[in-house]
Design a protein around this motif. Structure first.
Motif, mmCIF file in Angstrom:
data_model
loop_
_atom_site.group_PDB
_atom_site.id
_atom_site.type_symbol
_atom_site.label_atom_id
_atom_site.label_comp_id
_atom_site.label_asym_id
_atom_site.label_seq_id
_atom_site.Cartn_x
_atom_site.Cartn_y
_atom_site.Cartn_z
ATOM 1 N N ALA A 95 0.847 -1.190 0.000
ATOM 2 C CA ALA A 95 0.000 0.000 0.000
ATOM 3 C C ALA A 95 0.886 1.245 0.000
ATOM 4 O O ALA A 95 1.886 1.314 0.714
ATOM 5 N N ASP A 96 0.514 2.214 -0.798
ATOM 6 C CA ASP A 96 1.331 3.407 -1.007
ATOM 7 C C ASP A 96 1.033 4.463 0.061
ATOM 8 O O ASP A 96 -0.052 5.047 0.075
ATOM 9 N N PRO A 97 1.966 4.742 0.979
ATOM 10 C CA PRO A 97 1.707 5.736 2.029
ATOM 11 C C PRO A 97 1.435 7.134 1.478
ATOM 12 O O PRO A 97 0.764 7.933 2.140
ATOM 13 N N ALA A 98 1.928 7.441 0.287
ATOM 14 C CA ALA A 98 1.714 8.768 -0.281
ATOM 15 C C ALA A 98 0.235 9.064 -0.473
ATOM 16 O O ALA A 98 -0.190 10.227 -0.446
ATOM 17 N N ARG A 99 -0.563 8.025 -0.654
ATOM 18 C CA ARG A 99 -1.997 8.207 -0.873
ATOM 19 C C ARG A 99 -2.756 8.497 0.415
ATOM 20 O O ARG A 99 -3.967 8.703 0.396
ATOM 21 N N LEU A 100 -2.059 8.480 1.525
ATOM 22 C CA LEU A 100 -2.694 8.784 2.804
ATOM 23 C C LEU A 100 -2.802 10.283 3.077
ATOM 24 O O LEU A 100 -3.488 10.692 4.023
ATOM 25 N N ALA A 101 -2.147 11.094 2.271
ATOM 26 C CA ALA A 101 -2.056 12.522 2.574
ATOM 27 C C ALA A 101 -3.420 13.172 2.747
ATOM 28 O O ALA A 101 -3.629 13.981 3.660
#
Length: 296
Positions: A95-101
């Protein structure tokens, strides 16, 4: 952490096997055009599909090795990592943490709600009257679960509401009260004051643990989400057995909260479920904090 393909596929299969009994009946009833007031509620109210419930996710920070992991790339929130945080991952998928922003504010809202709720004593004197307030002074053909008769009839149901103090603390239950029932509630729960009123004895607050765990997907703990689903299913069971509806044809024995013995029975079950919810609330709070730590 990177999981070898043999490890994570075994975990995913075990998760699917555990989730499958929950969804099998839902899919069979849907194919027949039938609805169940207990077993279908979590799917309809929270909008999380059977297909999504049966899909395991490793959670943020755990990567999946092997060709089978490519299937996760189709889910949108996943990407391939050659390196992250100074470690080499060799093309593993996670899962891409960047998409949590864009989810930070929502995650903090959930964290604060869980933390505040956990500090309060459980109130065990509502007796499930929210379901009664939802049909107060309604004609029989206008009640929410119209397929199921009121076991005391409309007049008897209204009498129960009129002879009890209603103490609902949960906005998403209170908002379904009839216009005549709403002023009878001791509180005025809203989304704006939810952090002030949420308390751990509330059946709907316990059910909502599943909602918040589902909101963490694909970054949170899938097994914890299924634990929350299991609890929510048992909470809904009590919710409907204590309701004004006659579900005898489905095999449900009512908790007759209009009687002293029924109230005592309700409180015993409510307390046990609140204890289970307290444990899951702590686990979920820790998982939200973990996910927040990965936010950019």
């Amino acid at each position: 952490m990177t999981l070898p393909e043999s490890d994570w596929t075994a975990r995913a299969a075990a998760y699917r096997e555990r989730a499958e009994p929950y969804v099998r009946g839902r899919l069979e009833r849907r194919a027949r055009g039938e609805r169940h007031p207990v077993d279908d509620f979590l799917f309809e109210y929270y909008g999380y599909s059977p297909a999504r419930l049966t899909r395991w996710h490793p959670g943020v920070g755990t990567l999946l090795a092997g060709d089978a992991a490519d299937a996760y790339l189709e889910l949108g929130a996943y990407r391939r990592f050659d390196a992250y945080g100074g470690a080499a991952y060799g093309g593993a998928v996670g899962a891409d943490p960047a998409r949590l922003a864009h989810r930070v504010d929502g995650l903090r809202w959930i964290r604060d709600l869980l933390a505040l709720t956990a500090t309060r004593p459980a109130k065990l004197d509502c007796f499930g009257l929210h379901e009664w307030a939802m049909v107060y002074r309604q004609p029989a053909d206008a009640v929410r679960h119209e397929a199921w008769p009121l076991r005391l009839g409309s007049a008897g149901t209204d009498t129960v509401v009129e002879t009890h103090q209603i103490r609902c603390t949960h906005h998403d239950a209170y908002r379904f009260f009839t216009d005549d029932a709403a002023p009878r509630n001791a509180l005025r729960p809203t989304r704006a004051n939810q952090h002030d009123l949420e308390q751990p004895g509330c059946l709907h607050a316990g059910m909502d643990l599943y909602k918040y765990a589902a909101k963490l997907v694909p970054y949170g703990d899938s097994d914890l989400m299924l634990d929350c689903f299991d609890l929510a299913r048992d909470l809904r069971d009590l919710d409907m057995r204590a309701s004004p509806y006659d579900l005898g044809d489905l095999g449900y024995e009512p908790v007759r909260i209009e009687t002293a013995d029924g109230k005592a029975a309700y409180v015993r079950e409510q307390r046990a479920l609140a204890d289970r919810a307290a444990l899951l609330r702590r686990r979920l709070l820790a998982d939200v904090e973990r996910v927040l730590a990965w936010c950019p």
